[in-house]
Each structure stands twice: as C-alpha cells, then as structure tokens.
Scaffold this motif. Structure first.
Motif, PDB file in Angstrom:
ATOM      1  N   THR A   1      53.083  48.767  40.463  1.00 49.59           N
ATOM      2  CA  THR A   1      52.224  48.044  39.533  1.00 49.59           C
ATOM      3  C   THR A   1      50.785  48.190  40.015  1.00 49.59           C
ATOM      4  O   THR A   1      50.471  47.826  41.148  1.00 49.59           O
ATOM      5  N   ALA A   2      49.920  48.736  39.177  1.00 48.09           N
ATOM      6  CA  ALA A   2      48.512  48.938  39.547  1.00 48.09           C
ATOM      7  C   ALA A   2      47.646  47.944  38.798  1.00 48.09           C
ATOM      8  O   ALA A   2      47.748  47.808  37.579  1.00 48.09           O
ATOM      9  N   LEU A   3      46.776  47.246  39.519  1.00 47.61           N
ATOM     10  CA  LEU A   3      45.916  46.216  38.936  1.00 47.61           C
ATOM     11  C   LEU A   3      44.485  46.389  39.423  1.00 47.61           C
ATOM     12  O   LEU A   3      44.230  46.344  40.630  1.00 47.61           O
ATOM     13  N   PRO A   4      43.504  46.571  38.512  1.00 48.72           N
ATOM     14  CA  PRO A   4      42.102  46.568  38.943  1.00 48.72           C
ATOM     15  C   PRO A   4      41.740  45.187  39.481  1.00 48.72           C
ATOM     16  O   PRO A   4      41.882  44.178  38.780  1.00 48.72           O
ATOM     17  N   THR A   5      41.287  45.136  40.723  1.00 52.53           N
ATOM     18  CA  THR A   5      40.969  43.850  41.333  1.00 52.53           C
ATOM     19  C   THR A   5      39.487  43.694  41.661  1.00 52.53           C
ATOM     20  O   THR A   5      39.066  42.641  42.129  1.00 52.53           O
ATOM     21  N   SER A   6      38.698  44.721  41.410  1.00 54.64           N
ATOM     22  CA  SER A   6      37.238  44.650  41.527  1.00 54.64           C
ATOM     23  C   SER A   6      36.695  45.924  40.888  1.00 54.64           C
ATOM     24  O   SER A   6      37.462  46.811  40.496  1.00 54.64           O
TER      25      SER A   6
ATOM     26  N   CYS B   1      41.636  34.855  41.171  1.00 59.22           N
ATOM     27  CA  CYS B   1      42.983  34.894  41.729  1.00 59.22           C
ATOM     28  C   CYS B   1      43.790  36.046  41.152  1.00 59.22           C
ATOM     29  O   CYS B   1      43.508  36.543  40.057  1.00 59.22           O
ATOM     30  N   THR B   2      44.789  36.471  41.877  1.00 59.71           N
ATOM     31  CA  THR B   2      45.774  37.433  41.408  1.00 59.71           C
ATOM     32  C   THR B   2      47.110  36.720  41.307  1.00 59.71           C
ATOM     33  O   THR B   2      47.553  36.068  42.264  1.00 59.71           O
ATOM     34  N   LEU B   3      47.742  36.851  40.149  1.00 59.98           N
ATOM     35  CA  LEU B   3      49.016  36.200  39.876  1.00 59.98           C
ATOM     36  C   LEU B   3      50.091  37.258  39.717  1.00 59.98           C
ATOM     37  O   LEU B   3      49.895  38.256  39.009  1.00 59.98           O
ATOM     38  N   LEU B   4      51.222  37.056  40.363  1.00 62.29           N
ATOM     39  CA  LEU B   4      52.369  37.951  40.272  1.00 62.29           C
ATOM     40  C   LEU B   4      53.540  37.209  39.647  1.00 62.29           C
ATOM     41  O   LEU B   4      53.684  35.992  39.823  1.00 62.29           O
TER      42      LEU B   4
ATOM     43  N   THR C   1      42.083  36.870  44.936  1.00 66.02           N
ATOM     44  CA  THR C   1      42.077  38.305  44.688  1.00 66.02           C
ATOM     45  C   THR C   1      41.531  39.073  45.888  1.00 66.02           C
ATOM     46  O   THR C   1      40.481  38.728  46.441  1.00 66.02           O
ATOM     47  N   GLU C   2      42.293  40.103  46.292  1.00 67.76           N
ATOM     48  CA  GLU C   2      42.006  40.969  47.434  1.00 67.76           C
ATOM     49  C   GLU C   2      42.006  40.196  48.757  1.00 67.76           C
ATOM     50  O   GLU C   2      41.489  40.676  49.762  1.00 67.76           O
ATOM     51  N   GLN C   3      42.628  39.024  48.756  1.00 69.90           N
ATOM     52  CA  GLN C   3      42.798  38.248  49.995  1.00 69.90           C
ATOM     53  C   GLN C   3      44.268  37.866  50.147  1.00 69.90           C
ATOM     54  O   GLN C   3      44.612  36.712  50.358  1.00 69.90           O
TER      55      GLN C   3
END
Length: 337
Positions: A203-208, A256-259, A275-277
């Motif tokens: 799963t690829a997600l742009p995070t910045s 935030c990043t949610l899975l 996000t990214e942490q």
C-alpha cells in the motif's frame, strides 16, 4: 482490486466501486451526506473479467481499468473515466494489451499525475512490467516495457505529493520502485529494497510533498513502513490477510496516518500514528460487526472532513462508519447502506 475503491468526488460525494458479475458496479451518495444510490454498472454493458484497477486525480475524477475478453483465450484492457459519482461514467474504451495480444497478464494498477493524466501498469508476458500513459492533449501513448523481471502480479501505483507517478512491485528478492524524474516523463527504475515481503500486501500513501510511505507485510505477518532513502520500520503485526487501507488525515489538528484492515477475527481494525512518525507506536482497535472472509476495507474523508471507513463483502453488501463529532478518532456505529 488495485487502488482504493472508496473515493470522494469533486463535489464531495463519496462513491464505491466493485467488480462483480462480469461488470463494475458503482454506488454513490446522491449529494454529500445524503442517502446512497443503488448499485449501477459503470461504462455500459461490456462483459468484463473480475480484475479492476482504480486511480483518482487531484481533480477528483476517477479512472478505472479492467480486462475484457476479446477472443477465445485472449483479452484486452479497457479504460473509463467517472467525472461525478452520481452521474454516468464514460463508456469503456479499449487501450490494448502490453504484448499486443494474448490473455490477461496481471492485475492492472492506475495512478493519475498532477495534470490529470492516467498511467496504467500491468505485468507483461515476459514477467516484467509494462505501462501506458494518457497524452497531454488526449489519447494514449504507446505501451512501454519498463523492466522489473520477476515482478509479482499485484502492483502499487501512486501519484506522490509532488504529483509525479511512482510504482512499486514485489519480487522474490524484495521490492522494486520506479519514479518519474519530471512531470509527464517516463518512469525509470529507482532504489530497490532487498527484504522478505509477502506478495499482495503493498500500500503506497503520499505522506508529504517529498515522501511516499510504502506499507508492506513480511512473510511472518509483521507490517512495515518504508520511505526510500531509509530502512523499513517494523510497526505491528498485521491483523489479517492482504494489504492495509491507508489514509492521511487530520485528527484534532494533527497530521495523522490511519490504517485499517479486516482482521482474522472478522472485525475491522484501525490504527493511527502521527504522519511519518511511526516510531511513536501503533496498535489495532476493533470496530463494527463480524464480516465474512473476502470483505474489503477502505478509508476516505467525507465532504466535512470526517474520517469514513467502509466495508464491502464479496456479495456486495456495503457498510459505512463515520468519525464522531467529538475529539479523537472514534467512529460512530456502522450502517448498512
């Protein structure tokens, strides 16, 4: 299915897509927050194989790619664009075959660049990856073999934060990556990662603007996050089979990043981190009813910016849960729609 099947359209309405009964079916909110339409076919009455790739551009338009039978033992890819969730999509248009002709070669993947041009990827007969891209002023360019021998069937395509397209594939040796060096340019091989990975879990997600984060599971079931240029970081054990759904969202003003995933117990589970942490830690929390094996899970933000989780069973039953109007990330009760 390749790509998120829960999308927010240009008008803010949510829509879902599913491949079933030799067709692609769409359901959508009549308008943001209003009841959902009954399932309807996308792109007309062409007979389709049950493999679907989806991508969405910054303009909100959905791009869909599927295989259709063309002759005994042969198939070709077709493309449709859906401009508004509650309107009809364009008819399916043939876009060819990576080997000019033959049977299906792999599950298609789609990414849409900053200019709204769809890029289609699939494995070819030789076992590498081929791509096809829309031209700036309409139509399609030629099929190109971009390499990647030994690529597994399921690919992960994404437009990064800069709007340039990236592609990821797994092999028996690890993960391959391609990227555009300039907008509209060809995809070139980039950094590869030697790691044990379970196929079908990317799963690829742009995070910045600078980074895309790739989530994948290893053969022992540990979920990892990887940003090219660094080492993969183990996060937590996967709750079930297949890839996780991932969403970058704002929670109480924090990035935030949610899975999310259907767990082996049958319920949806969710985990979040800054996000990214990811080193801050993640853990799964269960939500909703028991769901049958084969149920897919997806995430999106609705027109009001609320996190929305959706489940889609193999027989097409759609469930939706939205973020409560209170601090934190709690979801309201799941509703069958």
């Amino acid at each position: 299915m390749n790509g998120s099947w829960l999308l927010r359209g240009r008008d803010g309405s949510l829509s879902t897509y599913a491949s079933r009964d030799e067709a692609v079916w769409c359901r959508a909110e009549h308008q943001p927050g209003l009841p959902w339409t009954p399932p309807r076919k996308v792109g007309g009455d062409q007979r389709l194989h049950p493999q679907l790739g989806l991508g969405q551009g910054a303009d909100g338009y959905a791009h869909l790619v599927a295989w259709r039978p063309t002759a005994p033992g042969e198939s070709g890819l077709v493309h449709s664009t859906h401009f508004r969730p509650h309107l009809s999509a364009l008819d399916w248009t043939p876009i060819g075959h990576p080997d000019k002709k033959g049977d299906r070669t792999g599950l298609p993947a789609v990414a849409v660049d900053a200019e709204g041009r769809a890029h289609v990827f699939t494995r070819n007969k030789a076992g590498g990856v081929s791509m096809l891209a829309q031209k700036e002023h309409g139509g399609w360019g030629p099929w190109r073999d971009i390499g990647g021998p030994g690529a597994h069937e399921e690919l992960a395509a994404v437009a990064g934060g800069s709007g340039r397209v990236e592609l990821y594939a797994t092999t028996s040796d690890g993960i391959l990556r391609w990227r555009q060096e300039e907008p509209g340019g060809a995809l070139v091989p980039d950094e590869a990662l030697e790691v044990a990975v379970r196929p079908g879990t990317l799963t690829a997600l742009p995070t910045s603007k600078e980074h895309t984060t790739l989530f994948f599971a290893d053969p022992e079931g540990m979920l990892h996050a990887w940003r090219p240029g660094g080492d993969p970081l183990p996060l937590l054990r996967t709750a079930g089979a297949g890839p996780v759904a991932a969403l970058r969202c704002a929670v109480d003003g924090y990035d935030c990043t949610l899975l999310a995933q259907r767990s082996d117990s049958g319920r949806v589970v969710l985990a979040a981190c800054p996000t990214e942490q990811e080193s801050a830690g993640l853990w799964w929390s269960e939500s909703g009813p028991q769901l049958p094996v084969g149920t897919r899970v997806a995430l999106a933000e609705d027109a009001e910016g609320r996190v929305t989780a959706a489940s889609l069973t193999p027989d097409g039953e759609l469930g939706v849960a939205r973020q409560k109007d209170e601090p934190g990330l709690a979801l309201a009760a799941w509703q069958s729609v």
